[in-house]
Design a protein around this motif. Structure first.
Motif, mmCIF file in Angstrom:
data_model
loop_
_atom_site.group_PDB
_atom_site.id
_atom_site.type_symbol
_atom_site.label_atom_id
_atom_site.label_comp_id
_atom_site.label_asym_id
_atom_site.label_seq_id
_atom_site.Cartn_x
_atom_site.Cartn_y
_atom_site.Cartn_z
ATOM 1 N N GLY A 88 44.666 57.314 54.723
ATOM 2 C CA GLY A 88 45.196 56.729 55.944
ATOM 3 C C GLY A 88 44.627 55.372 56.294
ATOM 4 O O GLY A 88 43.804 54.805 55.576
ATOM 5 N N GLU A 89 45.057 54.851 57.455
ATOM 6 C CA GLU A 89 44.701 53.492 57.881
ATOM 7 C C GLU A 89 43.216 53.401 58.209
ATOM 8 O O GLU A 89 42.626 54.310 58.787
ATOM 9 C CB GLU A 89 45.532 53.113 59.103
ATOM 10 N N ARG A 90 42.616 52.277 57.844
ATOM 11 C CA ARG A 90 41.192 52.080 58.075
ATOM 12 C C ARG A 90 40.848 50.612 57.866
ATOM 13 O O ARG A 90 41.651 49.842 57.355
ATOM 14 C CB ARG A 90 40.355 52.935 57.123
ATOM 15 N N ILE A 91 39.636 50.251 58.236
ATOM 16 C CA ILE A 91 39.090 48.944 57.928
ATOM 17 C C ILE A 91 38.260 49.078 56.657
ATOM 18 O O ILE A 91 37.346 49.907 56.593
ATOM 19 C CB ILE A 91 38.208 48.418 59.079
ATOM 20 N N THR A 92 38.591 48.280 55.638
ATOM 21 C CA THR A 92 37.874 48.348 54.377
ATOM 22 C C THR A 92 36.792 47.280 54.331
ATOM 23 O O THR A 92 37.061 46.108 54.591
ATOM 24 C CB THR A 92 38.842 48.161 53.191
ATOM 25 N N LYS A 93 35.555 47.693 54.010
ATOM 26 C CA LYS A 93 34.422 46.786 53.915
ATOM 27 C C LYS A 93 34.004 46.651 52.451
ATOM 28 O O LYS A 93 34.429 47.432 51.595
ATOM 29 C CB LYS A 93 33.258 47.307 54.755
ATOM 30 N N LEU A 94 33.134 45.687 52.170
ATOM 31 C CA LEU A 94 32.686 45.469 50.795
ATOM 32 C C LEU A 94 32.050 46.718 50.208
ATOM 33 O O LEU A 94 32.229 47.023 49.028
ATOM 34 C CB LEU A 94 31.699 44.299 50.736
ATOM 35 N N ASP B 130 32.860 49.622 50.639
ATOM 36 C CA ASP B 130 33.883 50.625 50.315
ATOM 37 C C ASP B 130 34.524 50.374 48.957
ATOM 38 O O ASP B 130 35.402 51.132 48.533
ATOM 39 C CB ASP B 130 34.981 50.628 51.383
ATOM 40 N N LEU B 131 34.116 49.300 48.286
ATOM 41 C CA LEU B 131 34.661 48.936 46.988
ATOM 42 C C LEU B 131 33.614 49.138 45.907
ATOM 43 O O LEU B 131 32.422 48.948 46.134
ATOM 44 C CB LEU B 131 35.121 47.477 46.988
ATOM 45 N N ALA B 132 34.056 49.518 44.719
ATOM 46 C CA ALA B 132 33.167 49.689 43.567
ATOM 47 C C ALA B 132 33.679 48.856 42.405
ATOM 48 O O ALA B 132 34.893 48.731 42.209
ATOM 49 C CB ALA B 132 33.084 51.163 43.162
ATOM 50 N N LEU B 133 32.770 48.283 41.641
ATOM 51 C CA LEU B 133 33.125 47.499 40.466
ATOM 52 C C LEU B 133 33.036 48.391 39.239
ATOM 53 O O LEU B 133 31.967 48.920 38.930
ATOM 54 C CB LEU B 133 32.192 46.288 40.337
ATOM 55 N N VAL B 134 34.149 48.552 38.547
ATOM 56 C CA VAL B 134 34.216 49.500 37.433
ATOM 57 C C VAL B 134 35.010 48.907 36.275
ATOM 58 O O VAL B 134 35.797 47.975 36.451
ATOM 59 C CB VAL B 134 34.861 50.841 37.866
ATOM 60 N N CYS B 135 34.832 49.463 35.083
ATOM 61 C CA CYS B 135 35.622 49.051 33.919
ATOM 62 C C CYS B 135 37.003 49.698 33.998
ATOM 63 O O CYS B 135 37.239 50.607 34.799
ATOM 64 C CB CYS B 135 34.913 49.432 32.620
ATOM 65 N N ALA B 136 37.901 49.262 33.139
ATOM 66 C CA ALA B 136 39.281 49.765 33.168
ATOM 67 C C ALA B 136 39.343 51.258 32.865
ATOM 68 O O ALA B 136 40.113 52.000 33.492
ATOM 69 C CB ALA B 136 40.138 48.977 32.181
ATOM 70 N N ASN B 137 38.548 51.726 31.893
ATOM 71 C CA ASN B 137 38.580 53.141 31.535
ATOM 72 C C ASN B 137 38.120 54.020 32.698
ATOM 73 O O ASN B 137 38.771 55.018 33.048
ATOM 74 C CB ASN B 137 37.684 53.398 30.319
ATOM 75 N N GLY C 231 34.861 37.730 28.348
ATOM 76 C CA GLY C 231 34.622 38.774 29.340
ATOM 77 C C GLY C 231 33.681 38.392 30.453
ATOM 78 O O GLY C 231 33.388 39.225 31.333
ATOM 79 N N ASP C 232 33.206 37.164 30.468
ATOM 80 C CA ASP C 232 32.247 36.741 31.490
ATOM 81 C C ASP C 232 32.835 36.899 32.891
ATOM 82 O O ASP C 232 33.892 36.344 33.217
ATOM 83 C CB ASP C 232 31.828 35.288 31.277
ATOM 84 N N GLY C 233 32.147 37.678 33.712
ATOM 85 C CA GLY C 233 32.560 37.853 35.098
ATOM 86 C C GLY C 233 33.716 38.809 35.308
ATOM 87 O O GLY C 233 34.117 39.049 36.445
ATOM 88 N N LEU D 210 39.335 40.353 49.845
ATOM 89 C CA LEU D 210 38.182 41.247 49.882
ATOM 90 C C LEU D 210 37.738 41.621 48.473
ATOM 91 O O LEU D 210 36.540 41.683 48.181
ATOM 92 C CB LEU D 210 38.531 42.504 50.681
ATOM 93 N N VAL D 211 38.711 41.869 47.589
ATOM 94 C CA VAL D 211 38.387 42.183 46.198
ATOM 95 C C VAL D 211 37.662 41.011 45.539
ATOM 96 O O VAL D 211 36.668 41.193 44.832
ATOM 97 C CB VAL D 211 39.663 42.542 45.418
ATOM 98 N N ALA D 212 38.153 39.805 45.788
ATOM 99 C CA ALA D 212 37.510 38.620 45.221
ATOM 100 C C ALA D 212 36.091 38.463 45.732
ATOM 101 O O ALA D 212 35.171 38.105 44.987
ATOM 102 C CB ALA D 212 38.337 37.378 45.552
ATOM 103 N N GLN D 213 35.879 38.753 47.026
ATOM 104 C CA GLN D 213 34.535 38.671 47.599
ATOM 105 C C GLN D 213 33.604 39.690 46.964
ATOM 106 O O GLN D 213 32.431 39.400 46.700
ATOM 107 C CB GLN D 213 34.603 38.880 49.107
ATOM 108 N N LYS D 214 34.129 40.895 46.715
ATOM 109 C CA LYS D 214 33.313 41.936 46.093
ATOM 110 C C LYS D 214 32.903 41.528 44.691
ATOM 111 O O LYS D 214 31.722 41.663 44.309
ATOM 112 C CB LYS D 214 34.096 43.253 46.045
ATOM 113 N N LYS D 215 33.830 41.006 43.903
ATOM 114 C CA LYS D 215 33.526 40.578 42.545
ATOM 115 C C LYS D 215 32.530 39.421 42.543
ATOM 116 O O LYS D 215 31.643 39.344 41.692
ATOM 117 C CB LYS D 215 34.803 40.188 41.809
ATOM 118 N N ALA D 216 32.682 38.523 43.516
ATOM 119 C CA ALA D 216 31.795 37.361 43.579
ATOM 120 C C ALA D 216 30.391 37.732 44.042
ATOM 121 O O ALA D 216 29.455 36.943 43.882
ATOM 122 C CB ALA D 216 32.391 36.307 44.513
ATOM 123 N N SER D 217 30.236 38.928 44.613
ATOM 124 C CA SER D 217 28.930 39.325 45.136
ATOM 125 C C SER D 217 27.957 39.723 44.035
ATOM 126 O O SER D 217 26.765 39.887 44.282
ATOM 127 C CB SER D 217 29.101 40.500 46.109
#
Length: 277
Positions: A235-241, A243-250, A220-222, A192-199
């Protein structure tokens, strides 16, 4: 149950003299970790780690000329395997459980691997003479924490403390323990993380707009990190795209720090802090 204190050993591996990644042939939960056939006396260095100890595996890849921390593994039995028929140059094997595996982690600058680069088995404190062993263990644990292997059986649940979310220098804090259960591991699905990054073709931090490709041309490309908007402890849940955010390390680190109300900042709240500053 595992925690950062179980990280006891470190060893260097390579495949085809660093031309290829070692131990990434499949996505299985177990593998045979091999040691050099140069060991004549048995038991060999393969038997130094005990069942329950965690071994850090690192390797240098020629194409990047960088050292990567790639695996956390733990022996699952006390059998020293003779693999001469399948791996003559690295005859001695130990069956290990893969706890975490990734190609994304570069060696921290403060660690000196010169004295642990011969493919033997070394104590983890060997990589930094000026640091306390537990400090080294916490740094490595936090590096690998986003990559704990999906689908690990109940026998290998991890016992995590709040050091996963707090600063490493908060060594004296005791804010309770969490059990990372199987459904929590699945929420950190690498697929799922890979799909989010690829989006996103040219990802920028959703909080501060940092662009890795501009600051680190080619390298740093990509590149970007992925943050779960809903904290794992909800708690337990279904995670969707979404529900994820793309952020820098800081910003990712700041999102895992609690505010005065003992709550984590949302992506939107952290973005507003940056704007107001």
């Amino acid at each position: 149950m595992f925690n950062h204190q179980d990280i006891k050993w470190i060893r260097n591996v390579k495949r085809d003299k660093g031309k290829e990644w070692a131990y990434f042939d499949d996505d299985s939960e177990e593998m045979i970790l091999n040691w050099s056939s140069n060991f004549k006396k048995r038991p060999t260095h393969a038997m130094l780690p005990e069942v329950g100890d965690i071994i850090v595996v690192y390797q240098k890849i020629n194409i990047t000329n960088e050292v990567h921390f790639t695996h956390l593994v733990t022996p699952i039995d006390n059998i020293e395997r003779d693999c001469i028929k399948t791996n003559p140059s690295h005859r001695w094997g130990r069956k290990v459980k893969i706890l975490s595996r990734t190609k994304q982690l570069f060696k921290p600058e403060e660690f000196n691997l010169t004295s642990v680069n011969q493919g033997h088995t070394y104590r983890i404190n060997s990589i930094d003479d000026n640091a306390e062993p537990e400090s080294i263990q916490k740094i490595i644990w936090n590096l690998f924490k986003p990559y704990f292997k999906e689908g690990i059986s109940e026998k290998y649940f991890f016992e995590l403390t709040d050091i996963l979310n707090d600063d490493l220098d908060d060594a004296e804090s005791d804010e309770g323990k969490l059990k990372l259960a199987l459904h929590m591991v699945r929420e950190r699905s690498r697929k799922l993380v890979a799909q989010k990054k690829a989006s996103v073709r040219n990802p920028k931090c959703e909080c501060c707009k940092f662009d890795f490709s501009n600051t680190y041309p080619n390298l740093g490309d990509g590149f970007i990190e992925c943050h779960h908007r809903i904290p794992i402890n909800k708690g337990e849940r279904i995670t969707k795209l979404e529900d994820l955010a793309l952020v820098c390390a800081n910003c990712h680190r700041m999102l895992h720090r609690k505010n005065n109300q003992n709550e984590y900042y949302t992506v939107e709240e952290l973005k507003q802090i940056i704007i107001n500053e």
